[in-house]
Every structure is written in C-alpha cells, then in structure tokens.
Scaffold this motif. Structure first.
Motif, short mmCIF file in Angstrom:
data_model
loop_
_atom_site.label_atom_id
_atom_site.label_comp_id
_atom_site.label_asym_id
_atom_site.label_seq_id
_atom_site.Cartn_x
_atom_site.Cartn_y
_atom_site.Cartn_z
N ASN A 47 44.73 4.54 56.99
CA ASN A 47 43.35 4.15 56.88
C ASN A 47 42.49 4.80 58.15
O ASN A 47 43.34 5.53 59.10
N ASN A 48 41.28 4.78 58.13
CA ASN A 48 40.48 5.35 59.27
C ASN A 48 39.69 4.54 60.02
O ASN A 48 38.59 4.57 60.43
N LYS A 49 40.30 3.26 60.19
CA LYS A 49 39.81 2.16 61.23
C LYS A 49 40.13 2.53 62.62
O LYS A 49 41.14 2.12 63.23
N SER A 50 39.19 3.14 63.20
CA SER A 50 39.00 3.32 64.68
C SER A 50 37.71 3.07 65.14
O SER A 50 36.78 3.99 64.86
N GLY A 51 37.48 2.19 65.88
CA GLY A 51 35.98 1.91 66.58
C GLY A 51 35.87 2.76 67.73
O GLY A 51 34.53 3.21 67.78
N HIS A 52 36.70 3.51 68.38
CA HIS A 52 36.38 4.52 69.39
C HIS A 52 35.97 6.00 69.00
O HIS A 52 35.23 6.36 69.53
N PHE A 53 36.94 6.23 67.81
CA PHE A 53 36.46 7.60 67.37
C PHE A 53 35.70 7.80 66.05
O PHE A 53 35.08 8.47 65.90
N ARG A 54 35.74 6.65 65.39
CA ARG A 54 34.96 6.53 64.10
C ARG A 54 35.02 7.62 62.99
O ARG A 54 34.04 8.27 62.87
N PRO A 55 36.12 7.98 62.70
CA PRO A 55 36.51 9.18 62.11
C PRO A 55 35.75 8.91 60.55
O PRO A 55 36.05 7.82 60.06
N ARG A 56 35.19 9.95 59.85
CA ARG A 56 34.57 9.81 58.57
C ARG A 56 35.66 9.58 57.68
O ARG A 56 36.94 10.22 57.66
N ALA A 57 35.43 9.28 56.26
CA ALA A 57 36.38 9.10 55.32
C ALA A 57 37.06 10.34 55.12
O ALA A 57 38.31 10.38 54.60
N ASN A 58 36.38 11.54 54.88
CA ASN A 58 36.95 12.69 54.63
C ASN A 58 37.98 13.13 55.52
O ASN A 58 38.74 14.26 55.23
N SER A 59 38.21 12.59 56.82
CA SER A 59 39.43 12.84 57.58
C SER A 59 40.73 12.48 57.12
O SER A 59 41.57 13.33 57.60
N LEU A 60 40.73 11.68 56.18
CA LEU A 60 42.13 11.27 55.70
C LEU A 60 42.81 12.21 54.88
O LEU A 60 44.23 12.04 54.71
N ALA A 61 41.96 13.34 54.33
CA ALA A 61 42.67 14.22 53.79
C ALA A 61 43.50 15.13 54.63
O ALA A 61 44.70 15.23 54.55
N ILE A 62 43.28 15.54 55.98
CA ILE A 62 43.67 15.77 57.05
C ILE A 62 45.00 14.91 57.49
O ILE A 62 46.08 15.44 57.74
N VAL A 63 44.81 13.56 57.61
CA VAL A 63 45.65 12.51 57.93
C VAL A 63 46.84 12.80 56.99
O VAL A 63 48.14 12.67 57.42
N THR A 64 46.62 12.60 55.81
CA THR A 64 47.78 12.64 54.78
C THR A 64 48.68 13.94 54.76
O THR A 64 49.79 13.68 54.69
N ASP A 65 47.94 15.06 54.97
CA ASP A 65 48.63 16.32 55.13
C ASP A 65 49.68 15.98 56.40
O ASP A 65 50.61 16.59 56.42
N ALA A 66 49.14 15.76 57.43
CA ALA A 66 49.71 15.86 58.84
C ALA A 66 50.85 14.84 58.72
O ALA A 66 51.86 14.97 59.23
N VAL A 67 50.63 13.56 58.26
CA VAL A 67 51.65 12.60 58.37
C VAL A 67 52.84 12.86 57.26
O VAL A 67 54.01 12.92 57.86
N SER A 68 52.67 13.68 56.07
CA SER A 68 53.43 13.84 55.17
C SER A 68 54.53 15.07 55.84
O SER A 68 55.50 15.13 55.68
N ASN A 69 53.64 15.86 56.59
CA ASN A 69 54.42 17.07 56.94
C ASN A 69 55.55 16.61 58.34
O ASN A 69 56.47 16.88 58.49
N GLY A 70 54.91 15.84 59.00
CA GLY A 70 55.49 15.20 60.09
C GLY A 70 56.80 14.37 59.78
O GLY A 70 58.02 14.68 60.14
N LEU A 71 56.64 13.75 58.91
CA LEU A 71 57.70 12.88 58.26
C LEU A 71 58.56 13.43 57.07
O LEU A 71 59.88 12.99 56.94
N GLU A 72 58.19 14.79 56.72
CA GLU A 72 58.98 15.38 55.74
C GLU A 72 59.11 14.42 54.53
O GLU A 72 60.28 14.48 53.97
N ILE A 73 58.05 14.18 54.10
CA ILE A 73 58.14 13.34 52.71
C ILE A 73 56.81 14.00 51.83
O ILE A 73 56.02 14.84 52.29
N ASP A 74 57.07 13.65 50.60
CA ASP A 74 55.99 14.15 49.50
C ASP A 74 54.80 13.35 49.93
O ASP A 74 54.38 12.20 50.47
N ALA A 75 53.61 14.25 49.89
CA ALA A 75 52.24 13.74 50.04
C ALA A 75 51.85 12.74 49.15
O ALA A 75 51.00 11.99 49.77
N ASP A 76 52.14 12.86 48.17
CA ASP A 76 51.84 11.51 47.24
C ASP A 76 52.50 10.15 47.62
O ASP A 76 51.75 9.10 47.19
#
Length: 264
Positions: free
Chosen positions: A224-253
């Motif tokens: 999720n995007n719950k960060s009081g210090h950075f307050r990222p917008r909801a559309n940042s989650l598209a970047i997050v899912t790509d980065a995490v799936s690439n880092g963990l080497e798992i399916d983005a779904d």
C-alpha cells in the motif's frame, strides 16, 4: 450483497482448489470475517486484519493456480483485493502527515513522481544511527528466508527504483494510527530512514505484507502507499508493484496494490 463481500466469491475460489486443507482455511477466514462483522462492524480494524489475511491466503493459492494455467484466478484475486480496498474507500480518514510532517518536494520525471524529504527536517527529527541503517535491506530473492509472512513492514522505492525495507516488522499500532510502532533507543523508524543513505528521495513508500507457501517459498506480497512522511499518490503503486516483483523475481500479478492514501 455487494461483490466486495466474501460470500459471493469465496465458494467460487474453494471450488477451484483440490486441497481440502486449503479449502477449509478459506472457509475459516470467511467465518472469522462474519464473526468480526457481527461483533465489531464490517469496517472495524478487526475486519481489516481479517480481510488482509484472506487476501494473503488467496495470493498463496494463486501460486498453484497460475502454475496450472487457471485463468479465473486473476479475477478472484482482484475480488479479494477489492475487499480490502473497499475498507479504505468506505472509511473516513485524515490524509497521513497532511499537517504534522515536514513538507516534501515533488518532481515529475519520465519514470514517475520523485518525492524528496528535506534533509534538515530529517536531522532534527529522525535517527541516523548506523545500527538502524544496517537494518535496511533491499527487497530481493536473497532475503526470502528472513521474511516473516503476514506481518507488515515499511518499504520504499529509492531513486534507482530499488525496493528497500526495514528488517523488523511493524506492530498492530501501524494499522491503528499514523505511527508504525517501530522505535529504537535512538528514535522512531519512519520511511525517510530507509533512504537516509540513498538521497532521501523515493518513487513510492508504504507498507508491505509478504505471503509464503506452507513449504516456506515466497508466494507474493500486498503493498500500500501509507506513508505520512512522503505521502505518495495512489498512482505510485504501479511503480511499486513493478519494482517489488522484479526484486523478488515473482509474477507481477502476485504483488497486489492497495491505495490507502489518495493524495491529490
């Protein structure tokens, strides 16, 4: 009955699974959610935890369904996601850090919105303890054995699009309020701490819950995007899912995004 309520689709998911133990676990989660609904209300913290754990269970099952080529799984995981998303959309919450934290700088880049936390505010309020910094880990496949499943961690996507996480999971207080409950003798642990040595900027930040299979293999994650210090917008989650799936080497779904904060 709304399609965000589990009664409409849990049985459909159960019908797709042959393992009797897995079927029973789904039924038990639905029963727990029904009990919490009656006792505390459908939008209580107790129900929110049950919804997260039900979604986590669906992700775990998904590792088997995807391998078997079951096309219905993606629809079912989206329904499980909407169950959690509906909770945040249907409860009134003040934007995290709207007035209590230092102002951030937002810069549009070709990769997305980069958010900078002010260094002077960091020096005044947050810890630079090297021992704390040593607990910051990159989210990659080498860290899987150390992950505690179905616990919340804080994460950030740094300026190089590398996902990083604090190695200690959060307490329940992270769901109950604005603070994540992570503290040390040298101070509280917050999202800027994750990027203290990485330029104090992020492309995304929030909470992450990892899911593992019964044999300890990584199944997926909820972000999720719950960060009081950075307050990222909801559309940042598209970047997050790509980065995490690439880092963990798992399916983005299998990295499921939840928009907790809808910063405009």
């Amino acid at each position: 009955m709304s399609d965000t309520e589990p009664g409409l689709w849990t049985q459909q998911l159960v019908d797709l699974v042959d393992d009797a133990v897995v079927k029973q676990s789904l039924v038990e989660y639905q029963q727990i959610l029904d009990v919490y609904d009656q006792k505390y209300g459908f939008y209580s913290i107790a129900c929110l935890l049950a919804k997260y754990h039900l979604l986590s269970q669906v992700i775990e099952i998904g590792t088997y369904l995807l391998d078997s080529g079951n096309s219905r799984y993606l629809e079912l995981i989206d329904r499980a996601r909407r169950l959690v998303q509906d909770h945040y959309d249907s409860t009134r919450r003040a934007p995290q850090g709207a007035t209590s934290y230092a102002p951030v700088q937002r810069v549009s880049t070709p990769a997305g919105e980069q958010i900078f936390y002010p260094a002077d505010a960091y020096d005044r309020h947050l810890t630079s303890d090297p021992c704390v910094q040593d607990q910051v880990r990159e989210i990659d496949s080498t860290w899987i054995d150390a992950i505690v499943p179905r616990q919340f961690y804080i994460y950030a996507i740094d300026a190089d699009m590398v996902p990083v996480v604090y190695g200690q999971s959060m307490g329940l207080t992270g769901l109950l309020g604005t603070e994540n409950g992570l503290t040390t003798p040298s101070g509280a642990i917050a999202h800027p701490v994750l990027v203290r040595r990485r330029g104090l900027s992020v492309y995304g930040a929030g909470e992450i819950m990892f899911t593992k299979t019964v044999d300890g293999a990584l199944a997926g994650a909820i972000v999720n995007n719950k960060s009081g210090h950075f307050r990222p917008r909801a559309n940042s989650l598209a970047i997050v899912t790509d980065a995490v799936s690439n880092g963990l080497e798992i399916d983005a779904d299998l990295v499921v995004p939840i928009a907790v904060e809808r910063t405009s």
